[in-house]
Design a protein around this motif. Sequence first.
Motif, PDB file in Angstrom:
ATOM      1  N   VAL A   1       0.849  -1.206   0.000  1.00  0.00           N
ATOM      2  CA  VAL A   1       0.000   0.000   0.000  1.00  0.00           C
ATOM      3  C   VAL A   1       0.883   1.255   0.000  1.00  0.00           C
ATOM      4  O   VAL A   1       0.628   2.210  -0.756  1.00  0.00           O
TER       5      VAL A   1
ATOM      6  N   HIS B   1      -0.017  -5.807  -8.030  1.00  0.00           N
ATOM      7  CA  HIS B   1      -0.193  -5.535  -6.599  1.00  0.00           C
ATOM      8  C   HIS B   1      -1.565  -4.904  -6.335  1.00  0.00           C
ATOM      9  O   HIS B   1      -2.247  -5.249  -5.368  1.00  0.00           O
ATOM     10  N   LYS B   2      -1.971  -3.975  -7.210  1.00  0.00           N
ATOM     11  CA  LYS B   2      -3.302  -3.366  -7.039  1.00  0.00           C
ATOM     12  C   LYS B   2      -4.391  -4.436  -7.168  1.00  0.00           C
ATOM     13  O   LYS B   2      -5.363  -4.447  -6.406  1.00  0.00           O
ATOM     14  N   CYS B   3      -4.195  -5.351  -8.148  1.00  0.00           N
ATOM     15  CA  CYS B   3      -5.188  -6.431  -8.334  1.00  0.00           C
ATOM     16  C   CYS B   3      -5.254  -7.303  -7.094  1.00  0.00           C
ATOM     17  O   CYS B   3      -6.350  -7.681  -6.647  1.00  0.00           O
TER      18      CYS B   3
ATOM     19  N   ILE C   1       2.222   1.693  -3.495  1.00  0.00           N
ATOM     20  CA  ILE C   1       1.186   2.189  -4.423  1.00  0.00           C
ATOM     21  C   ILE C   1       0.987   3.692  -4.216  1.00  0.00           C
ATOM     22  O   ILE C   1       0.849   4.455  -5.174  1.00  0.00           O
TER      23      ILE C   1
ATOM     24  N   LEU D   1       3.245  -3.154 -10.220  1.00  0.00           N
ATOM     25  CA  LEU D   1       2.271  -2.353  -9.448  1.00  0.00           C
ATOM     26  C   LEU D   1       0.834  -2.733  -9.790  1.00  0.00           C
ATOM     27  O   LEU D   1      -0.027  -2.789  -8.911  1.00  0.00           O
TER      28      LEU D   1
ATOM     29  N   VAL E   1      -7.376  -5.595  -4.437  1.00  0.00           N
ATOM     30  CA  VAL E   1      -8.812  -5.570  -4.772  1.00  0.00           C
ATOM     31  C   VAL E   1      -9.416  -6.967  -4.603  1.00  0.00           C
ATOM     32  O   VAL E   1     -10.483  -7.133  -3.989  1.00  0.00           O
TER      33      VAL E   1
END
Length: 343
Positions: free
Chosen positions: A219, A238-240, A222, A235, A243
Amino acid sequence: MAMAAAQKFSHLLSSLWHIGPRQPEPVFTVDRAQVPPLFWKPYIYAGYRPLHQTWSFYFRTLFQQHNEAVNVWTHLLAALALLLRLAVFVRTVDYWGDPHALPLFIIVLTSFSYLSFSSLAHLLQAKSEFWHYSFFFLDYVGVAMYQFGSALVHFYYAIEPAWHAQVQAIFLPTAAFLAWLSCTGSCYTKYSQQPGLLGRICQEVPQVLAYALDISPVVHRILVSPHSAEDDPALLYHKCQVVFFLLAAAFFSTVMPERWFPGSCHIFGQGHQVFHVFLVLCTLAQLEAVTLDYEARRPIYESLHASWPHNFFGLFLLTVGSSFLTAFILSQLVRRRLNQKTK
Ligand SMILES: [Zn+2]
């Protein structure tokens, strides 16, 4: 469709096996009233497997329709996919020669462990009350192992130097303690059959704290990363993973969608099945992200981890050992309680 084909395959196998006088087919599922309340799932009234059958009966139910079949298959297929991923890693990553590859090996190992323990738990828990508790305790041990594996790879490969400077002294020991605490809280909630707020506090608070710590390097990155998705493709993965995890957590903690369709989700459509699918997607996205980090961020993590404040492999073994021991002790308490009940 796939389930029907699997069922036909199972019938074919059993008819080949029983050459001679034909054996009657066992009853694979019964209604909710025919199993103890411990096995009841909210809003699911059929598709339960009878208790006290042979172990081979429960293994054969792998190819039958029942209310745990999708839970078994979602994690079983993902575990097999991970084995394929490991085969690719073995060809591309030098696990023996590269000291920085060990965290990558640990996350593959712990992902495989939690998926296979979960699959076993959902397949075999119907054997008896004792095995129901014991297999779900094993499931929680797998989750604790995976929590520590996730914390390790985020701390090792994904972290930014600024966040590393803030947390390096406490990160891994705290992650190990919270992984064990999550396992203990889940086992205790299961053991005590504690419904309501107290049960949720015991089970969910340690997990929320563990996730908040374990995901913090991701986090932070990001939030502060100056790179675009083209410059830093990890990245996006990582966001996926964040979520997918949040979606998994939402379906884990609510009994949806079966709450809206009581009696209609005996085989498909249970919230726990959706939770499994999002957790698998989270794990696969996380693996891709940390593999890209392992390949692209070597200059960053080599300098960060040149001297180690903690032995991460020792902490990993401590987490695994203490979680297994806790699960074993609670399973013995279950055995004693069940023995007292039958006296
Ligand atoms: Zn599950």
